[in-house]
Design an enzyme around this catalytic site. Structure first.
Site, PDB file in Angstrom:
ATOM      1  N   ASP A 260       0.939  -0.999   0.103  1.00 25.09           N
ATOM      2  CA  ASP A 260       0.083   0.168   0.081  1.00 25.09           C
ATOM      3  C   ASP A 260       0.779   1.249  -0.069  1.00 25.09           C
ATOM      4  OD1 ASP A 260      -2.266   1.524   0.404  1.00 25.09           O
ATOM      5  OD2 ASP A 260      -1.418   1.736   2.520  1.00 25.09           O
TER       6      ASP A 260
ATOM      7  N   ASP B  60      -0.306   4.978   0.714  1.00 23.25           N
ATOM      8  CA  ASP B  60      -0.655   5.995   1.843  1.00 23.25           C
ATOM      9  C   ASP B  60      -0.689   5.241   3.136  1.00 23.25           C
ATOM     10  OD1 ASP B  60      -1.075   8.699   0.587  1.00 23.25           O
ATOM     11  OD2 ASP B  60      -2.893   7.484  -0.536  1.00 23.25           O
TER      12      ASP B  60
HETATM   13  C1  XBP Z   1      -5.666   5.968   0.639  1.00 22.28           C
HETATM   14  C2  XBP Z   1      -6.715   6.845   0.306  1.00 22.28           C
HETATM   15  C3  XBP Z   1      -6.541   7.983  -0.670  1.00 22.28           C
HETATM   16  C4  XBP Z   1      -5.812   9.152  -0.004  1.00 22.28           C
HETATM   17  C5  XBP Z   1      -5.746  10.134  -0.982  1.00 22.28           C
HETATM   18  O1  XBP Z   1      -6.120   4.855   1.071  1.00 22.28           O
HETATM   19  O2  XBP Z   1      -7.895   6.497   0.679  1.00 22.28           O
HETATM   20  O3  XBP Z   1      -8.015   8.659  -0.815  1.00 22.28           O
HETATM   21  O4  XBP Z   1      -6.142   9.493   1.125  1.00 22.28           O
HETATM   22  O5  XBP Z   1      -5.447  10.072  -2.189  1.00 22.28           O
HETATM   23  P1  XBP Z   1      -5.245   3.467   0.845  1.00 22.28           P
HETATM   24  P2  XBP Z   1      -6.617  10.508  -3.585  1.00 22.28           P
HETATM   25  O6  XBP Z   1      -3.960   3.605   1.619  1.00 22.28           O
HETATM   26  O7  XBP Z   1      -5.948   2.475   1.771  1.00 22.28           O
HETATM   27  O8  XBP Z   1      -4.922   3.126  -0.572  1.00 22.28           O
HETATM   28  O9  XBP Z   1      -6.934  11.860  -3.163  1.00 22.28           O
HETATM   29  O10 XBP Z   1      -5.685  10.438  -4.717  1.00 22.28           O
HETATM   30  O11 XBP Z   1      -7.670   9.682  -3.352  1.00 22.28           O
HETATM   31 MG    MG Z   2      -3.080   2.959   3.677  1.00 22.89          MG
END
Ligand code: XBP
Ligand code: MG
Length: 231
Positions: A7, A9
């Site tokens: 993953d 983020d």
């Molecule tokens: C990440 C997200 C994303 C980020 C923002 O979740 O939910 O929406 O917060 O990025 P994970 P965007 O780590 O579970 O993949 O604004 O590009 O969506």
């Molecule tokens: Mg995440």
């Protein structure tokens, strides 16, 4: 364990509180909107995966009509993506401590690397190029390709298809309950490396939960992977 699927983020980078949140607030300001997301509110909003979905849900709660949201959300999110790219280019987003060493060790141990994220390709690619320049993540599946976002397993199924591996031969590395549910729904073993926003999530089902990448190495990931095969 032939592959590890990461993953982004909260996992490869601690990007939410001082990255995406800041970019969303700057976008609100630039578009003349009165909304600001503080650290605590943003933590609750993170339950809704995907920036556009997060904006829709929040603005609906603020009483904005569906027509207005359909017009403003794509603009807000496009600008937010540009602003987040600027934060990346300015060196404001860093890899989580210890993760760069781990991915290099995995590559050296001939474990293939991939990415499965709900974030947008517009910032994911430049971020990986800048922060992990020599790491051969392949494939990189983002929220742009996956038809449904985590906790739906689509991104992980697409990553496995790209790797041409069955789920039993790969391991997911995540930071959140949403990510864990997505990985398990795809049949993957999952190691969770928590952060400030996710330390209180229900992660009991994970093969391994740790507080930082300094607690992980190739051997402990292999053990976590084997634990899932015995279940
Ligand atoms: C990440 C997200 C994303 C980020 C923002 O979740 O939910 O929406 O917060 O990025 P994970 P965007 O780590 O579970 O993949 O604004 O590009 O969506
Ligand atoms: Mg995440």
């Amino acid at each position: 364990m032939e592959a590890a699927i990461f993953d982004v983020d909260g996992t490869l980078v601690d990007s939410e509180r001082d990255g995406h949140r800041v970019a969303f607030n700057l976008a609100f300001e630039e578009l003349g909107l009165p909304y600001r997301w503080d650290v605590e509110l943003y933590g609750r909003l993170l339950e809704i995966a995907g920036g556009q979905h997060r904006l829709h849900s929040y603005l609906e709660g603020q009483g904005m009509s569906a027509d207005q949201r359909d017009e403003i959300v794509p603009k807000l999110h496009a600008r937010k993506t540009e602003l987040f790219r600027e934060l990346v280019a300015d060196g404001r987003i860093e890899p989580r401590a210890g993760v760069a060493a781990l991915v290099h060790d995995l590559a050296a141990a001939r474990v293939r690397l991939a990415v499965a994220t709900t974030g947008s390709r517009g910032w994911v690619e430049p971020l990986l190029e800048r922060l992990f320049p020599r790491v051969p993540f392949d494939p990189v599946i983002t929220g742009d390709e996956a038809p449904v976002r985590k906790p739906d397993p689509s991104a992980y199924f697409m990553a496995l298809a790209g790797l041409r591996l069955p789920a039993s031969e790969a391991l997911a590395v995540e930071d959140s309950a949403n990510g864990l549910v997505a990985a398990h729904a795809a049949g993957l073993a999952c190691v969770v490396v928590v952060n400030d926003y996710t330390a209180d999530h229900d992660l009991a089902a994970a093969e391994l939960v740790v507080a930082g990448f300094d607690e992980l190495d190739v051997a402990s990931l292999r053990l976590a992977h084997q634990r899932a095969q015995r279940r």
